[in-house]
Design a protein around this motif. Sequence first.
Motif, PDB file in Angstrom:
ATOM      1  N   ARG A 602       7.925 -14.030   2.161  1.00  0.00           N
ATOM      2  CA  ARG A 602       8.538 -12.989   2.993  1.00  0.00           C
ATOM      3  C   ARG A 602       9.444 -13.626   4.049  1.00  0.00           C
ATOM      4  N   CYS A 615      12.715  -7.183   6.996  1.00  0.00           N
ATOM      5  CA  CYS A 615      12.116  -8.285   6.244  1.00  0.00           C
ATOM      6  C   CYS A 615      12.273  -8.005   4.753  1.00  0.00           C
ATOM      7  N   ASP A 617      11.291  -9.888   0.566  1.00  0.00           N
ATOM      8  CA  ASP A 617      10.491 -10.865  -0.170  1.00  0.00           C
ATOM      9  C   ASP A 617      11.336 -11.589  -1.209  1.00  0.00           C
ATOM     10  N   THR A 768       5.689  -2.786   7.725  1.00  0.00           N
ATOM     11  CA  THR A 768       4.688  -3.802   7.386  1.00  0.00           C
ATOM     12  C   THR A 768       4.701  -4.857   8.487  1.00  0.00           C
ATOM     13  N   LEU A 785      10.318  -3.466   5.746  1.00  0.00           N
ATOM     14  CA  LEU A 785      10.444  -4.195   4.481  1.00  0.00           C
ATOM     15  C   LEU A 785      11.396  -3.460   3.550  1.00  0.00           C
TER      16      LEU A 785
END
Length: 804
Positions: A602, A615, A617, A768, A785
């Motif tokens: 992340r 953010c 991943d 998150t 996210l």
Amino acid sequence: MGRTAVQIALIGLMVASAATLPNKDDWDIYSFHINSTVTSRYATTVITSRVANRMDESKEIEFHVRIPKNAFISKFRMFIDGQVYDGNVKEKEQAKRQYTTAVSRGESAGLVSSVGRTLEEFKTSVTISAHKKVTFELTYEELMKRTLGKYELQIHARPMQPVKDFKVDVHIQENAGISFLDVKGGLSTNALANAITQNLADKQAWVHFYPTEDQQKSCDSCSEQGLNGDLVIVYDVNRNSTLGDIMVSKGYFVHHFAPSNLIRIPKNVVFVIDRSGSMHGRKIEQTRAALIRILGDLAEDDHFGLITFDDGIYHWKRELVQATSANLQSAKNFAREITDRGGTDINRAVLEGTRMLNAHPRDGSASILILLTDGDPTSGVTNIEKIHSNIRQAIAGKFPLYCLGFGFDVNFEFLEKMALQNNGVARRIYEESDADIQLKGFYEEVATPLLTDVTMSYKGGSNLTETIFSQYYNGSEIVVAGKIDDNNLDAFIPEAVAISATERMTFSETSSPVETTDTVSENQIQRVWAYLTVKQLLQKELQMSGPEKEEVKKRTLELSLKYSFVTPHTSMVVTKPPGETATVLHKPKEGVSARPASPLHRFLIKTNNLALPLCFDISGYPFIKLLHHPSRELFVNGELHSVTTAVFKKIVIHFEADKHVEVDTKGVTVRVGENTTRITGEDMITADSLTVITRSKEIDIATGDTRMVIIVHQKFGDEFLWPVMRQKPSATDIEGILALKPASYEDVDGFPSTKKKIKDQEITVMSTSAVDYSISPPEMITCWLMAADSALQSPLNDFSVAQL
């Protein structure tokens, strides 16, 4: 609508990715059987998969199953062309040499990993010639644990394709008699219900699960790849004897002690709740919800206390009080106001909870201390061994400490050791939507003490497993196993002594015969003893150090090898036909994968103001482009960590044609032309305009108008790297993660918590959390996210490189 400028930073988090499913056109699983036999609460399960290669060429055939974490694998075999290839359990270091050789050749190894809350994944493969067949056979064993008045046998079915001959057969035999039988789990509902048959006849029960191929594709958790879910067999036994059920065979015994019809003991309980900054968001919300529900279940004759902590201690009341309606309402109001902030002073918080219980002695009651935390100690006393020592001395064996570790960032081994040293257990609370239910479920297991200070004794017995237990709870069970001296049943006298709510009790019933059984399989009671002994030795080893620890480890290894258990000290070497390298499987620790998994990392895009950062991943890209500055011939790349939850394990800087800096967690290597210098301490190297300064936990690299600091972080004893730009070059041709310009996003009207807008593109987001490693010490923060391509406003592939 608010507009927010965001500045790039980095954040790392690894999770396991889904396994690749086979192509049925390549090979066909034509038979898949799971056979489980449970006798005297000890389950032996055999998974047999028969596979045919339907192709005109050789194919790699995969065997991929999931088994309970609590189980020990004890046998694995492959049958190919009339030959049997057995797995051999060996000492882990010996097997590791084969593992290292396999890895160095790029071959598969270390094939067991943790999956979710209760399962481990076993995976191996073998090459089979055209139109040939292979049979895989895996055996695992486990002692059933009684929780809340029942045993649960979990069977996970995931053959990875519909199977014509699919069967699950379970046979339960309990000489005490079976009081009830039920079948639960995702594979027991809706379309699959009529594929299940069950029969109960006093001391025996049978469950059969025979779904058709069509049924295997039509259930709630099924697809064209077939079944994917659990079948859970639930049962309990009759408890007519207060001494319990004692099974004897070939000089060994196992005793199940779970007396019923006892009066509950009023309890004194203190809840010690972490409210530090890392508990931000859903964790603290779920903790509040669970605590309010737990408080509602306290009985009026219970006494309780409530502490929250960060780098300070916050009392609801400084002493324990009775669980009256007024006190419970006041405590619930306190719980509703718990907010996150600050550091984590675990030592001070647990000592304060201990003080409160020690200051409240009450005859005829049982005391319990429950700690909930999600992180490492960061304030006050932070030395783990000192914390363990302080708490062990303060509790002094007077009551159990239960440690609940929230999420995967918690140092679970630290909590487990602390709990075991104080007659308790540690439990991981998974950071998912039902975390409050998990917390409440654990509390229910210890909510009703029935006996304290339980001592089990066996005259004429030896080599006993644990015989002293601080408390016995309603719905649980105490299990002791051992050897009978000279196999002399006449001289074998079991007895249990404990304190109930009203008196000191002795359970003996010496007139009742000890039950000898010929119905159990060969040496099964002996294997129960070995299983329980190994489990308890592993717990003892965790608590010890020095020569004592090594002695316990040696004993654990001896038993694991003798009974062919795959444990943390042994591994199974899977032999294969000539021309193929053997693979090796290890048993993983709780929450840690024992094999390299496809990682998910992340990354955090921080904001310039107080708005939440973004953010995203990254998975499947081992090498990341950090900073490329072609006009200055400066190229910085990072290698993502492939196993741990850390992010970068190596960072390489190339400057001009002949200057290279390689940074890893052990030090820095600087190559200028033909000269190479290795720096492992504090030092400085200058080569033309390139300067490298190494400090404690920090490497400072500067060239021209560019300056980067690489921070060395440490977590649970493992180190990893984190790059931070201190001065970004002013050129326009720079690219890479560290070169990204500030981005901006806007809230979407009507969807402030689910959608954001970047450059007129509406993007779905989810709230998150992530750890900001660009500062020291790192901090957990909340973020939005979204997909990587959306956050980067460019294909993710643009930020990867083929090699360092």
